[in-house]
Design an enzyme around this catalytic site. Sequence first.
Site, PDB file in Angstrom:
ATOM      1  CG  HIS A  60     -32.579 -31.572 -12.127  1.00 15.32           C
ATOM      2  ND1 HIS A  60     -31.297 -31.757 -11.646  1.00 15.32           N
ATOM      3  CD2 HIS A  60     -32.546 -30.404 -12.818  1.00 15.32           C
ATOM      4  CE1 HIS A  60     -30.522 -30.750 -12.043  1.00 15.32           C
ATOM      5  NE2 HIS A  60     -31.258 -29.912 -12.751  1.00 15.32           N
ATOM      6  CG  HIS A  62     -31.297 -26.034  -9.723  1.00 20.50           C
ATOM      7  ND1 HIS A  62     -29.939 -26.216  -9.687  1.00 20.50           N
ATOM      8  CD2 HIS A  62     -31.711 -26.651 -10.850  1.00 20.50           C
ATOM      9  CE1 HIS A  62     -29.541 -26.911 -10.753  1.00 20.50           C
ATOM     10  NE2 HIS A  62     -30.601 -27.192 -11.487  1.00 20.50           N
ATOM     11  CD  GLU A 140     -24.421 -27.280  -8.544  1.00 17.28           C
ATOM     12  OE1 GLU A 140     -24.951 -27.458  -9.641  1.00 17.28           O
ATOM     13  OE2 GLU A 140     -24.477 -26.188  -7.934  1.00 17.28           O
ATOM     14  CB  SER A 144     -13.192 -25.197 -14.027  1.00 17.24           C
ATOM     15  OG  SER A 144     -13.442 -23.818 -14.175  1.00 17.24           O
ATOM     16  CG  HIS A 178     -22.898 -27.159 -12.662  1.00 19.43           C
ATOM     17  ND1 HIS A 178     -22.385 -26.541 -13.776  1.00 19.43           N
ATOM     18  CD2 HIS A 178     -24.204 -26.814 -12.621  1.00 19.43           C
ATOM     19  CE1 HIS A 178     -23.340 -25.818 -14.355  1.00 19.43           C
ATOM     20  NE2 HIS A 178     -24.445 -25.970 -13.675  1.00 19.43           N
ATOM     21  CG  HIS A 205     -26.838 -29.442 -15.033  1.00 25.92           C
ATOM     22  ND1 HIS A 205     -26.420 -29.217 -13.750  1.00 25.92           N
ATOM     23  CD2 HIS A 205     -28.153 -29.113 -15.061  1.00 25.92           C
ATOM     24  CE1 HIS A 205     -27.438 -28.768 -13.024  1.00 25.92           C
ATOM     25  NE2 HIS A 205     -28.499 -28.700 -13.790  1.00 25.92           N
ATOM     26  CD  GLU A 208     -28.750 -26.329 -19.581  1.00 25.13           C
ATOM     27  OE1 GLU A 208     -27.687 -26.345 -18.910  1.00 25.13           O
ATOM     28  OE2 GLU A 208     -29.786 -25.753 -19.207  1.00 25.13           O
ATOM     29  CG  ASP A 307     -33.589 -27.228 -14.517  1.00 25.50           C
ATOM     30  OD1 ASP A 307     -32.883 -27.451 -13.520  1.00 25.50           O
ATOM     31  OD2 ASP A 307     -33.103 -26.978 -15.632  1.00 25.50           O
TER      32      ASP A 307
HETATM   33  O1  MCF Z   1     -30.446 -26.861 -15.084  1.00 25.90           O
HETATM   34  C1  MCF Z   1     -30.415 -25.467 -15.146  1.00 25.90           C
HETATM   35  C2  MCF Z   1     -29.604 -25.071 -16.334  1.00 25.90           C
HETATM   36  N1  MCF Z   1     -28.268 -25.621 -16.354  1.00 25.90           N
HETATM   37  C3  MCF Z   1     -27.343 -25.514 -15.360  1.00 25.90           C
HETATM   38  N2  MCF Z   1     -27.477 -25.133 -14.131  1.00 25.90           N
HETATM   39  C4  MCF Z   1     -28.565 -24.746 -13.461  1.00 25.90           C
HETATM   40  C5  MCF Z   1     -29.900 -24.842 -13.882  1.00 25.90           C
HETATM   41  N3  MCF Z   1     -30.678 -24.224 -12.989  1.00 25.90           N
HETATM   42  C6  MCF Z   1     -29.903 -23.798 -12.013  1.00 25.90           C
HETATM   43  N4  MCF Z   1     -28.620 -24.108 -12.270  1.00 25.90           N
HETATM   44  C7  MCF Z   1     -27.541 -23.749 -11.326  1.00 25.90           C
HETATM   45  C8  MCF Z   1     -26.439 -24.746 -11.173  1.00 25.90           C
HETATM   46  O2  MCF Z   1     -26.761 -25.718 -10.241  1.00 25.90           O
HETATM   47  O3  MCF Z   1     -26.960 -22.566 -11.790  1.00 25.90           O
HETATM   48  C9  MCF Z   1     -25.595 -22.542 -11.470  1.00 25.90           C
HETATM   49  C10 MCF Z   1     -25.268 -23.874 -10.784  1.00 25.90           C
HETATM   50  O4  MCF Z   1     -25.167 -23.738  -9.418  1.00 25.90           O
HETATM   51  C11 MCF Z   1     -24.951 -22.363 -12.806  1.00 25.90           C
HETATM   52  S1  MCF Z   1     -23.265 -22.170 -12.869  1.00 25.90           S
HETATM   53  C12 MCF Z   1     -22.956 -20.604 -12.214  1.00 25.90           C
HETATM   54 FE    FE Z   2     -30.648 -28.063 -13.455  1.00 24.84          FE
END
Ligand code: MCF
Ligand code: FE
Length: 404
Positions: A60, A62, A140, A144, A178, A205, A208, A307
Amino acid sequence: MIKLKADYVLTLNEKYEIIKDGEIIFDDKIIEVGKDLDNSLTEIYLGKNSVIMPALINTHTHLEFSSNYTHLEYGDFMNWLNSVLEHREDLFHGCKSECYKSAIKEMKKSGICAFGQISSTGNDLKYLKHSPLKIVYFNEIIGSNPAAVDMIYQDFLARIRESEEVQNEKFKIGLSIHSPYSVHPILMKKVIEIAKNKNLPIQTHFMESKAERKWLENGEGEFKIFFEKHFKNAKPLINPIEFIEQFKDTNTTFIHCVHANENELKRISEIGGYITHCPISNRLLNVGLLNLESVKNFSIPYNVATDGKSSNYSLNLFKEIRAALLMHTDLHPKYLAKDLIKSVTINAAKSLGLNNGSLEKGKDADIITFKLPNKVKNLELLPLQIILHTNKVDNLYINGKEVK
Ligand code: MCF
Ligand code: FE
């Protein structure tokens, strides 16, 4: 065909066999693993205190956020989320060819052969399609607002189509919903239908933060304030158990689960779900620590991942599992270390649906080699010593070919 010999060979097979003075023969697949293999091939001995093991898998990431070093707020989940919204565009624009290259280089040097990439925009595709590492590319979906559902879905379908065109042996596709607080149930259902039809892995996710539970259960707390900034009369879209139920009959990995309760873990276990643990990310966003004991009690196979750089300073999995080893003070280091090595190899392979993660006949020859500083007398402590003393590898083979 290549034949390697090392002082220690960690197979990560069912029996967790560790072979002293072991050998491995492979071409693009693993042909044989053992001791004193009867074969006319000349073997390459990797030297004193050398180790051969399966290459690591970072389930996982990003990578679109890889230009982040000091932009985002750490120490509080909601502050972090707000800072992501504020800096998202700058960070995305700040990550171009060199930025992706250096993210991949860091993973490659630390022995990662494959990674799961959460793609928020699809703009990363052109940089990642020729990656030397294997990728599972998770398109992704996020959104909402019922009024925007159609537009979001059309954009999502277009991104899937584009990524499908790139698909090959090393580039596989997955889907990501997401989270339960950010995706409308209509979209959720549609995406799960596609995953079922096309047999694609899913990541989402889940639980969390404490704020997520408060919001999903009672429509209260910090998420209420967060959503009221954007919509009037915001209400949670789904309850946690109902959310998990949606993923029945899919291959889904639930990311984080720090605040998942026993009931939720039980449901995740019953539907055959996986969990991804990102201890450094959880620490930096200060959401708490996953209860690994409970995860194990429910026999949920867990993997550890970094992450993104959005919530980590590094993409190095050896550093990540070292952090996990030091954080989970309730677990015995010797046994935890064994589990952590599993979590970034065989368990990670299962979550991503890859044919690697262990050194066994017929598996892809995704292999790393490195050296420990000294001899390890007690083989039971080998996983622990590896985690303590390894940051980078000497060789990485992917499908039997050395990747420099
Ligand atoms: O895993 C971490 C923390 N939790 C959620 N989202 C993300 C994380 N790192 C990046 N993200 C991204 C997620 O994919 O941040 C955005 C999304 O695109 C958050 S929502 C605006
Ligand atoms: Fe993440």
